[in-house]
Scaffold this active site. Sequence first.
Site, PDB file in Angstrom:
ATOM      1  N   LYS A  82      -6.662  -9.225  -9.976  1.00 41.79           N
ATOM      2  CA  LYS A  82      -5.331  -9.270  -9.370  1.00 41.79           C
ATOM      3  C   LYS A  82      -4.883  -7.858  -9.064  1.00 41.79           C
ATOM      4  O   LYS A  82      -5.009  -6.971  -9.895  1.00 41.79           O
ATOM      5  CB  LYS A  82      -4.353  -9.904 -10.371  1.00 41.79           C
ATOM      6  CG  LYS A  82      -2.909  -9.939  -9.934  1.00 41.79           C
ATOM      7  CD  LYS A  82      -2.631 -11.213  -9.177  1.00 41.79           C
ATOM      8  CE  LYS A  82      -1.245 -11.200  -8.566  1.00 41.79           C
ATOM      9  NZ  LYS A  82      -1.108 -10.252  -7.462  1.00 41.79           N
ATOM     10  N   LYS A 106      -3.216  -2.939 -17.346  1.00 41.89           N
ATOM     11  CA  LYS A 106      -1.843  -3.471 -17.303  1.00 41.89           C
ATOM     12  C   LYS A 106      -1.821  -4.933 -17.721  1.00 41.89           C
ATOM     13  O   LYS A 106      -1.008  -5.349 -18.555  1.00 41.89           O
ATOM     14  CB  LYS A 106      -1.270  -3.361 -15.883  1.00 41.89           C
ATOM     15  CG  LYS A 106      -0.815  -1.998 -15.448  1.00 41.89           C
ATOM     16  CD  LYS A 106      -0.225  -2.088 -14.043  1.00 41.89           C
ATOM     17  CE  LYS A 106      -0.153  -0.731 -13.402  1.00 41.89           C
ATOM     18  NZ  LYS A 106       0.426  -0.797 -12.042  1.00 41.89           N
ATOM     19  N   LYS A 118      -7.800  -4.131  -6.619  1.00 40.94           N
ATOM     20  CA  LYS A 118      -6.989  -3.272  -5.751  1.00 40.94           C
ATOM     21  C   LYS A 118      -7.659  -3.179  -4.400  1.00 40.94           C
ATOM     22  O   LYS A 118      -8.893  -3.174  -4.294  1.00 40.94           O
ATOM     23  CB  LYS A 118      -6.848  -1.869  -6.339  1.00 40.94           C
ATOM     24  CG  LYS A 118      -5.610  -1.149  -5.842  1.00 40.94           C
ATOM     25  CD  LYS A 118      -4.361  -1.886  -6.279  1.00 40.94           C
ATOM     26  CE  LYS A 118      -3.176  -0.992  -6.495  1.00 40.94           C
ATOM     27  NZ  LYS A 118      -2.042  -1.683  -7.091  1.00 40.94           N
ATOM     28  N   THR A 202       9.208  -4.837 -10.477  1.00 42.57           N
ATOM     29  CA  THR A 202       8.662  -3.578 -10.997  1.00 42.57           C
ATOM     30  C   THR A 202       9.787  -2.683 -11.494  1.00 42.57           C
ATOM     31  O   THR A 202       9.727  -2.141 -12.599  1.00 42.57           O
ATOM     32  CB  THR A 202       7.830  -2.862  -9.932  1.00 42.57           C
ATOM     33  OG1 THR A 202       6.801  -3.728  -9.462  1.00 42.57           O
ATOM     34  CG2 THR A 202       7.185  -1.608 -10.504  1.00 42.57           C
ATOM     35  N   ASN A 233      11.086   0.492  -2.669  1.00 38.71           N
ATOM     36  CA  ASN A 233      11.393  -0.731  -3.403  1.00 38.71           C
ATOM     37  C   ASN A 233      11.526  -0.477  -4.900  1.00 38.71           C
ATOM     38  O   ASN A 233      12.492  -0.911  -5.534  1.00 38.71           O
ATOM     39  CB  ASN A 233      10.296  -1.776  -3.138  1.00 38.71           C
ATOM     40  CG  ASN A 233      10.515  -3.050  -3.921  1.00 38.71           C
ATOM     41  OD1 ASN A 233      11.607  -3.577  -3.948  1.00 38.71           O
ATOM     42  ND2 ASN A 233       9.476  -3.528  -4.569  1.00 38.71           N
ATOM     43  N   SER A 361       4.208 -11.309 -10.524  1.00 34.77           N
ATOM     44  CA  SER A 361       3.162 -11.836  -9.647  1.00 34.77           C
ATOM     45  C   SER A 361       2.383 -12.938 -10.367  1.00 34.77           C
ATOM     46  O   SER A 361       2.021 -13.955  -9.766  1.00 34.77           O
ATOM     47  CB  SER A 361       2.198 -10.718  -9.221  1.00 34.77           C
ATOM     48  OG  SER A 361       2.722  -9.982  -8.141  1.00 34.77           O
TER      49      SER A 361
END
Length: 435
Positions: A82, A106, A118, A202, A233, A361
Site C-alpha cells: 500500500k 508505518k 510506492k 495525515t 494538504n 486509507s
Amino acid sequence: MTAEEHKVEADISTHDQNPYDIVKELLKESIDSLGLDESIYQILKKPMRVLEVSIPLRKDDGKMENFTAYRSQHIDILGPTKGGIRFHPSVTLDEVKALSIWMSLKSAIIELPLGGGKGGVIVDPDDLNERELEELSRNFIRKITPIIGPEKDIPAPDMNTDPEVMGWMIDEYDKLRGYNIPGLITGKPIVLGGSQGRLDATGRGVVITIREAANVLNMDLSNATAAIQGFGNVGSATAKFLDELGVKIVAITDASGGIYKEDGLDIQALIEHVDQGEVIADFNKADSISNEKMFALPVDILIPAAIENQITAETAPSIQAKIVAEAANGPTTPEGNDILEEKGTFIIPDILCNAGGVTVSYFEWVQNTMNYYWKEEKINRELEEKMISAFTRVHDMKSDKECGMRQAAYMVGINHIVTALRARGWIKNGDLSKL
C-alpha cells in the site's frame, strides 16, 4: 491539484542524500539493536518487486514525450502492499524504493494488515495541461495494472496527486477489468467510494502525535508556538488542527516564500486565501520570512511538511524547537537527527508522525471491501485510537532501549514484521531456505 506542499523556497539547500541508503542504514542499526539475526536485514533491505515503465504521451502541440515511472512493492508478509503515487521531476528509483520501505514500517507501527508500496512518475505536473495530466495518469495505471489490485497492491495520492487524479486512475482500471473495483485505490472522491476524513487524515494524525509528545514533555499546547514548512494538504490541515488546540502558529513557508507574525497568523484567513488560488507569500497580514530564519525561530514546535533532507548538519544547529514533528517523509538526514538528539529535541519520526494518511486509507479499503461506509466521527475516533496506541508503543520502546524516537519507531515496526515472518515460517534461527 494540491497546493505546492512538497516544494521549498530556493534559499534552503536540500543537501541531497540517497534516501535508500539512509533507510538501509537505519534498518541495519535497528535490527542490530534488537539483537536480531542478520537474516532479517537481508529480507527487509530490498523491495520484493520493482517495476519501471515508460509512458509515451502526445502533448497538445503534437510533440511526443516519454516519461519514466516506477512502482516499488517492499514486502507483503502482512497483507497487500500500500502506498502513494507521486508526480514530481525529482522522483528517482532509489527514492521510490526507500518510500516503499517506510510505508511497510508505518503500517507495521500502526499494526495494519498491509505492506509498503510506492509509485512515482518523473514529471513536473505544472508543465502539463489538464488533458495531458489525465492522459498521463491513465497511461500510468495501464502500465502497472499487472502488479496492482485490491488484494495485491493498493495505490493512493501522494506528492502532486489528489482525489481527482485517483478518480481518473480507478476509472481506467475499471475499464480494463470490465467492472467497478473501488478497493483498488484509496484517497479517491467520496462518490467513487472514498472515505470521509481521508483528506485531513495525515494532518490530523500529525497533531495527535504532537499532542501526545506535549503530554510527555508537560507542554501546555494552549501556550505553545509553532512554525510549519509546507502549506499543501498536510501542512494546512496540520495548521488548522493546531490552531483549534490553541497553538499559536507564527511562521509558515512554502514554494512561494514565507510569512511571519509574532502574535500568530490568522490560520482560517490564510486557508481561505490559498483556497482562492493565492500564494502564501502574498498574504498581506504578515511579514515575510525565509526558510532559514523560520527554522531558527524560538518556537516550541517545528513541523517540516515539505520534502526530504531539510534538517541537515547545516540547518539543525540553529533549530530551537522542543518538538520536531516530521509531517513530511524523510525531512531529516542522519547528521541532522544526531544534532537534534544531542540537543534533547523530541523528534516525532515521519514513519509515526505522518501515518494518519495510510491509517485512514486502510479504513477506506475496509469500507470498500464491506461496501458499507462509516461516518466521519467514527473515522476520526478510530484514527485517534490507532495513532495514540502507536505513539505509546514507540515511546515505550524508546524508554526500554534508551534510544531516540526514530530508532524506537524502526524497532517497533521491525518487531511486528518479524513476528509475521516467524508465524509464516520464513525464518527459523536464521534459516533462509524457505525464501
